[in-house]
Write a protein that holds these residues in place. Structure first.
Motif, PDB file in Angstrom:
ATOM      1  N   ARG A  96      -2.737   0.249  -7.580  1.00 25.09           N
ATOM      2  CA  ARG A  96      -3.868  -0.679  -7.537  1.00 25.09           C
ATOM      3  C   ARG A  96      -3.374  -2.044  -7.118  1.00 25.09           C
ATOM      4  O   ARG A  96      -2.194  -2.362  -7.245  1.00 25.09           O
ATOM      5  CB  ARG A  96      -4.517  -0.805  -8.923  1.00 25.09           C
TER       6      ARG A  96
ATOM      7  N   SER B 156       0.819  -1.211   0.000  1.00 24.81           N
ATOM      8  CA  SER B 156       0.000   0.000   0.000  1.00 24.81           C
ATOM      9  C   SER B 156       0.855   1.264   0.000  1.00 24.81           C
ATOM     10  O   SER B 156       0.359   2.345  -0.292  1.00 24.81           O
ATOM     11  CB  SER B 156      -0.952   0.001   1.196  1.00 24.81           C
TER      12      SER B 156
ATOM     13  N   ASN C 267      -5.668   1.558  -4.476  1.00 20.65           N
ATOM     14  CA  ASN C 267      -4.886   1.737  -3.252  1.00 20.65           C
ATOM     15  C   ASN C 267      -5.605   2.669  -2.271  1.00 20.65           C
ATOM     16  O   ASN C 267      -5.538   2.463  -1.068  1.00 20.65           O
ATOM     17  CB  ASN C 267      -3.488   2.245  -3.572  1.00 20.65           C
ATOM     18  N   ALA C 268      -6.317   3.653  -2.798  1.00 21.09           N
ATOM     19  CA  ALA C 268      -7.037   4.590  -1.935  1.00 21.09           C
ATOM     20  C   ALA C 268      -8.121   3.884  -1.115  1.00 21.09           C
ATOM     21  O   ALA C 268      -8.542   4.389  -0.074  1.00 21.09           O
ATOM     22  CB  ALA C 268      -7.656   5.702  -2.779  1.00 21.09           C
ATOM     23  N   ASP C 269      -8.567   2.734  -1.581  1.00 23.98           N
ATOM     24  CA  ASP C 269      -9.653   2.022  -0.892  1.00 23.98           C
ATOM     25  C   ASP C 269      -9.156   0.892  -0.001  1.00 23.98           C
ATOM     26  O   ASP C 269      -9.947   0.085   0.487  1.00 23.98           O
ATOM     27  CB  ASP C 269     -10.622   1.417  -1.926  1.00 23.98           C
TER      28      ASP C 269
ATOM     29  N   GLU D 166      -7.893   0.735   3.014  1.00 25.10           N
ATOM     30  CA  GLU D 166      -8.322   0.708   4.419  1.00 25.10           C
ATOM     31  C   GLU D 166      -9.756   0.180   4.545  1.00 25.10           C
ATOM     32  O   GLU D 166     -10.075  -0.571   5.457  1.00 25.10           O
ATOM     33  CB  GLU D 166      -8.210   2.097   5.058  1.00 25.10           C
ATOM     34  N   ALA D 167     -10.589   0.564   3.576  1.00 28.22           N
ATOM     35  CA  ALA D 167     -11.988   0.134   3.599  1.00 28.22           C
ATOM     36  C   ALA D 167     -12.141  -1.361   3.303  1.00 28.22           C
ATOM     37  O   ALA D 167     -13.201  -1.932   3.520  1.00 28.22           O
ATOM     38  CB  ALA D 167     -12.793   0.956   2.596  1.00 28.22           C
ATOM     39  N   ASN D 168     -11.065  -1.962   2.797  1.00 23.81           N
ATOM     40  CA  ASN D 168     -11.126  -3.374   2.406  1.00 23.81           C
ATOM     41  C   ASN D 168     -10.278  -4.277   3.291  1.00 23.81           C
ATOM     42  O   ASN D 168      -9.989  -5.416   2.919  1.00 23.81           O
ATOM     43  CB  ASN D 168     -10.668  -3.520   0.955  1.00 23.81           C
TER      44      ASN D 168
ATOM     45  N   ILE E 115      -8.570  -3.835  -6.082  1.00 20.88           N
ATOM     46  CA  ILE E 115      -8.757  -2.791  -5.069  1.00 20.88           C
ATOM     47  C   ILE E 115      -7.853  -1.606  -5.396  1.00 20.88           C
ATOM     48  O   ILE E 115      -6.641  -1.769  -5.562  1.00 20.88           O
ATOM     49  CB  ILE E 115      -8.411  -3.343  -3.658  1.00 20.88           C
TER      50      ILE E 115
END
Ligand code: ATP
Length: 235
Positions: free
Chosen positions: A204, A199, A219-221, A223-225, A217
């Motif tokens: 991506r 990360s 990279n910005a997402d 934490e949500a994943n 996923i």
């Protein structure tokens, strides 16, 4: 105009003898991106890189690089097209010096880095110029292995777990190097089990599980994943 991927992998299947290990891997890599293949041990990440490179020959599906289908091309042709592979085991020749190891791969395309440019990227290697491969630390060996493929002139780099077994401070150095290579226009596919490291460098991520890409996923997402990633990676 729609952006064309530099590398497009479609329905890639691969076998070791009778053992069917890739069951349809799909992913795209766009010019200048750093993309990771994340997944647990045995998921098929290394096999994916080796199949793209043509090192593993029992395969089917499609691998298109710069608009050219490479599925039926031999490994040396794929290397000449401008893809370079840095294996997890690094492949450093223990009886050769740092400089000799660096000189091993031929420059297959114009624009490969000179030994001096590689030393600018990895100053510690320069200090070890005449040291034998065996005398290097794990981190130095990894730097040498990455430096070596930069000689080839390839613009797409496939890096197989460059952080494996290395100390945190060395991992940071590898991370900075990857960022620098991205800035210089290289496109990178990074195989990782350490998504924390991934990360810090990637745009991506593709999740590989049981011989398939099962998730993508940004990279910005990440934490949500986290929960999903923990499940896939078994961490
Ligand atoms: P690792 O981090 O362990 O390399 P990976 O995701 O890269 O994990 P692969 O090395 O691609 O996984 O392995 C995918 C599957 O292929 C695993 O089931 C593994 O046991 C099998 N495999 C890998 N190399 C060989 C080989 N040389 N011969 C037979 N089977 C193999």
């Amino acid at each position: 105009a729609t952006r064309q991927p530099l590398l497009a992998v479609r329905n890639l299947e691969a076998w070791y003898g009778e053992s069917h290990v890739l069951h349809g891997v799909n992913f795209n890599v766009f010019p200048g991106e750093v993309v990771t293949l994340l997944g647990r041990n045995g998921a098929g990440k290394t096999t994916t890189l080796k199949s793209v490179m043509g090192i593993l020959t029992k395969r089917k599906g499609s691998v298109v690089f710069q608009g050219k289908e490479l599925m039926h091309a031999p490994a040396r042709y794929i290397a000449r097209e401008g893809i370079a592979f840095c294996p997890e085991e690094r492949g450093i020749f223990s009886s050769l010096s740092v400089e000799e190891n660096l000189m091993l791969p031929p420059q297959v395309k114009p624009g490969g880095m000179s030994v001096e440019q590689i030393f600018d990227l990895f100053p510690n290697l320069k200090e070890r110029l005449n040291s034998q491969g065996t005398k290097l630390s794990g981190g130095e060996q990894q730097m040498l292995a990455i430096g070596r493929i930069l000689r080839t002139g390839a613009k797409m780099l496939l890096l197989d777990e460059p952080t494996e077994g290395l100390a945190p401070v060395i991992i940071q150095h590898i991370g900075r190097t990857i960022a620098q290579l991205k800035n210089e226009g290289f496109t990178i596919v990074l195989v990782e089990q350490n998504f924390r490291f991934a990360s810090t460098v990637a745009d991506r991520h593709y999740v590989v599980d049981q011989g398939r890409v099962v998730d993508e996923i940004a990279n910005a997402d990440i934490e949500a994943n986290l929960e999903k990633l923990h499940a896939y990676l078994g961490v």
